[in-house]
Design an enzyme around this catalytic site. Sequence first.
Site, PDB file in Angstrom:
ATOM      1  N   VAL A 140      22.496  -7.863 -14.261  1.00  0.00           N
ATOM      2  CA  VAL A 140      21.351  -8.776 -14.217  1.00  0.00           C
ATOM      3  C   VAL A 140      20.125  -8.115 -14.828  1.00  0.00           C
ATOM      4  O   VAL A 140      19.373  -8.724 -15.593  1.00  0.00           O
ATOM      5  CB  VAL A 140      21.064  -9.199 -12.758  1.00  0.00           C
ATOM      6  CG1 VAL A 140      19.831 -10.079 -12.682  1.00  0.00           C
ATOM      7  CG2 VAL A 140      22.274  -9.890 -12.165  1.00  0.00           C
ATOM      8  N   GLY A 167     -14.031  11.778  -2.510  1.00  0.00           N
ATOM      9  CA  GLY A 167     -15.067  12.523  -3.211  1.00  0.00           C
ATOM     10  C   GLY A 167     -14.570  13.841  -3.741  1.00  0.00           C
ATOM     11  O   GLY A 167     -15.331  14.598  -4.357  1.00  0.00           O
ATOM     12  N   GLY A 188     -15.786   9.490 -10.605  1.00  0.00           N
ATOM     13  CA  GLY A 188     -16.962   8.765 -10.154  1.00  0.00           C
ATOM     14  C   GLY A 188     -17.916   8.392 -11.264  1.00  0.00           C
ATOM     15  O   GLY A 188     -18.541   7.321 -11.236  1.00  0.00           O
ATOM     16  N   ASP A 244      -9.278   6.990   2.530  1.00  0.00           N
ATOM     17  CA  ASP A 244      -9.909   8.272   2.236  1.00  0.00           C
ATOM     18  C   ASP A 244      -8.811   9.332   2.153  1.00  0.00           C
ATOM     19  O   ASP A 244      -7.683   9.103   2.598  1.00  0.00           O
ATOM     20  CB  ASP A 244     -10.911   8.603   3.344  1.00  0.00           C
ATOM     21  CG  ASP A 244     -11.572   9.950   3.136  1.00  0.00           C
ATOM     22  OD1 ASP A 244     -11.905  10.272   1.992  1.00  0.00           O
ATOM     23  OD2 ASP A 244     -11.748  10.681   4.130  1.00  0.00           O
TER      24      ASP A 244
END
Length: 1055
Positions: free
Chosen positions: A944, A683, A743, A426
């Site tokens: 490399v 949210g 959302g 969150d």
Amino acid sequence: MCDWRRLPPTLLRICSRGGRWWRQTFRPTPLTDEDVETTSGITEEVEGGLVEHRIIFVNRPQPSKYCSNHISTAKYNMLSFVPSFLFEQFRRYSNIFFLFIALLQQIPDVSPTGRYTTLVPLVFILSVSAIKEIIEDVKRHHADNEINHRDVEVLRDGHWLWIQWRNVVVGDIVKVHNNQFFPADLIILSSSEPQAICYIETSNLDGETNLKIRQALPDTAHLLETKDLTQFTGTLECELPNRHLYEFTGILKETNKQTLPLGPDQLLLRGAMLRNTSWIFGLVVYTGHETKLMKNSTSAPLKRSTVDKLTNTQILMLFFILIVLCLLSAIFNEIWTKEHARTDWYIGIDEMINLNFGYNLLTFIILYNNLIPISLQVSLEVVRFVQAIFINMDIDMYHEESDTPAMARTSNLNEELGQVKYIFSDKTGTLTRNIMDFKKCSIAEQIYTLADNPNDTQLVKNLQSGHPSALYLREFLILMSVCHTVIPERSKDTIIYNAASPDERALVRGACLFGYVFDTRTPHHVEISALGTRERYEILNVLEFTSSRKRMSVITRNSAGEIKLYCKGADTVIYERLSPDGQQFREATLRHLEEFATEGLRTLCCAVANISEEAYEEWKNTYHKASTSMQYRERKLEDAANLIENNLTLLGATAIEDKLQDQVPETIAALIKADIRVWVLTGDKQETAINIGYSCKLIVHGTPLLILNEDSLDSTRETIARHSSEFGDQLGKSNDVALVIDGKTLKYALSCDVRRDFLDLCVSCNVVICCRVSPMQKAEVVELVTSHTKSITLAIGDGANDVAMIQKAHVGVGISGVEGLQAACASDYSIAQYVVVTVCLKAGLVTNAWTWLTHLAIWGSIAMWFIFVAVYSNFWPVIPVGAVMLGMDRMMCTSPVFWLGLILIPFSTLIADVSYKVIHSTAFKSLTEAARESEIRKTDPGNVIMRETRHSPLHAIGQLSRFTWHGTDEDRITSPLCCSHHRNQCRFYTRLTETARLLKNVRSVFSFNRRSATRVNMEVELSHGFAFSQEEGGAVTQSEVIRAYNTNLPKPGGM
């Protein structure tokens, strides 16, 4: 006339749904299938039969009994503990097997061993597990009781009584005070604020940091005293309990008055907190587990670790092997007995013949039962229990500031902590503190910071000394103290600023710290104290902030009669509205914006424009026509605002810090170093979430962003397919790309036919940020990754909106923060700070380190086994225990088979793993491993990398991301990570990092070049730190809010 009661239930449900949809035609969209399932498909039983809505009587007894307001997040209660615990324990095949053996041992003449050989260890295992579960669940009950025993004022029989939350019932009228949580879902009747509005904080529900405005109906706004509430009678009809946070439909029928409509603007949800409002009166509509908050949570799951699942499978395989061995032994026993019955009669074979095949089979099962070791289960339970104690006592996981230790609520998952691949976090309260602070500002090409005293700041000194930029400094401070919708409230000698936007509150506080104090608001003007001088500004118009406008303006008239427009917003929208003469500080401000954004600060550009009286009157008429238009009103209002928001003069920019929790950037860096993916599910608004991603170093500036903002299933499917094709062969592999989705798009992305493609796109990105998501969407995302990737997932949050995802993940971590203890109660492990996650995952962060403890555990346990065998083999007859073990040590040590097995068995079991690693690291060497080998050889790894990029540039870039250094070259060489023996090796990172940066830039050009102008503008704004939080489309517009307030008048007392 149709008798509805005689219709079949299915038809009745269909008719009811249709009627309900017809009643709700005023809503912008019809009900979705999900709405029908969770609302219309449920009925309540009252005396008249089944109904599909709830009827609540006000100040009268209710027609039926509703759900209690008591909540429980615990796993067990007094009645369910024994069956639930036994079910959980006997899901393990080992416990079923040992119970079977223990029962067999009770049968006479069947068991060759003692009756309690298996029963006692089994009872010990179950007892330890039961005690552990009881202790952990008692803690959950205590946390639930803390919530259920909170007090609230309720109107009963004309008197206000303080009662506990658990005793609140549907139909009660409650009084909630400022900074208190709502005890249930309420309908607001009145409040202490003008026009019966109130501010609520919903970060505990949806993670949004800005305050929301709710407003009571005008017909109930007059209910300000106890006698008015007592005389208030009527009925309230509303939809049945459901989990949709932002939807509500109901009607209020006051006695002898017209029916009034109720909607989401009148609903106050449990879990939200009253802010900036002295008090509100509310009518309870949903209680306990019927509240929308609890509807969004799931029952506490019974989680099992990977080790449990693995041992369960292996024990099942061993059981089948055991049965095969026992069958073979029983068969050959029958054959041997019959062949030797006559010749070997003296050993009692006649008695053995009388035993049937079944008896012999059971005897062999008991005899061979050690093939499945019961000691394994005993060891696991004891080790887990001790580990849980160590976690609770770990000083590194103790938070001194809040006096909060870590707590292992479920010790069954300890071993999962070292295997975590995905962390779902969150934002509000977890990564951030939900505190906005004004940090600095850029005015007229110069950056100003705060000081302890306003007169000590360079800004005030320049302003008072007549600096050439003094005019711009003054206009900037006036903008900060006037251009907002903040409401001041005096409390003794201090001023409390109430605002729906935390950004605006921070700006007004910043102006105060520079000596410009905003202290008075009336419906038509504001007053400020500008370095001790009173100034008054008439507020003519407020052009509100929206996510499409990305700016907010105020038109004022000062005491001299001058009309000015003050505007603040994103740099892209401000810069395109500057006048040719107002771009003097354009480039310098842009550099400062980039500097602020690099520090993770939230930025806003500030500008001003002078407006003539004639131009304003002409525009005022245009704006009035737009505001009264019957068609396309919003678009016309935006066009009218565009007419006056131009010819601006750039003043500068502000920088606000959304305070992070302690050591969040370092924690995330450690997790990424351990190759753990971190996803942010919030949210909050998209700009805010991305800004936090930059500030906590989850996203590095220059990282390509995939932003998914779609409004239909088809467009979502097309966008996901396009981005997936752009990854090519790298789809499903780690890439240095960040995915951002809102959302609405996520709802389509999680649909059945798209979710698998969406998951492939997500796992191809190192960072995923989901914005504007509901609690159930968080849980769905976690479940999607958990079920399809077969990786260990961990979810961490601190609010009630995080409970669902915490319970869906393999491991749930709750933070006991300012949003309450709901997440901590539902979690497997509770902590006080996000930084503790690194301590929780120590096993995952240090996997290749062989310390002295590791050697002691491995070689010490082997040595202890030899010592135990030597001692136990010589107990008897001195101690009458273990007679059968006498001399076993000498027999074992003199047996060549034992020594051969001691060498051969470990070698044969490890040869497969060793061979695989040798072949993989030689023939299928990754770019990361090749670069590390070149560093060990003290050669330039850039050679490399360049050789690899000729074959696969996308793969090279994805691997190079983990080598990127975020400091200067000198910092790299002097870093404590670089010891004296490796200074030269660290210098090679300079060339390596430069190569990585160039290749990443190349990738961002040719892999993600399909960008619209809007997308480019959005990314420019994000790179410059733009973020602003404010509710849009609320119950009351911000203009109406400030027009309703007069801070010179006292507020009602509400008694």
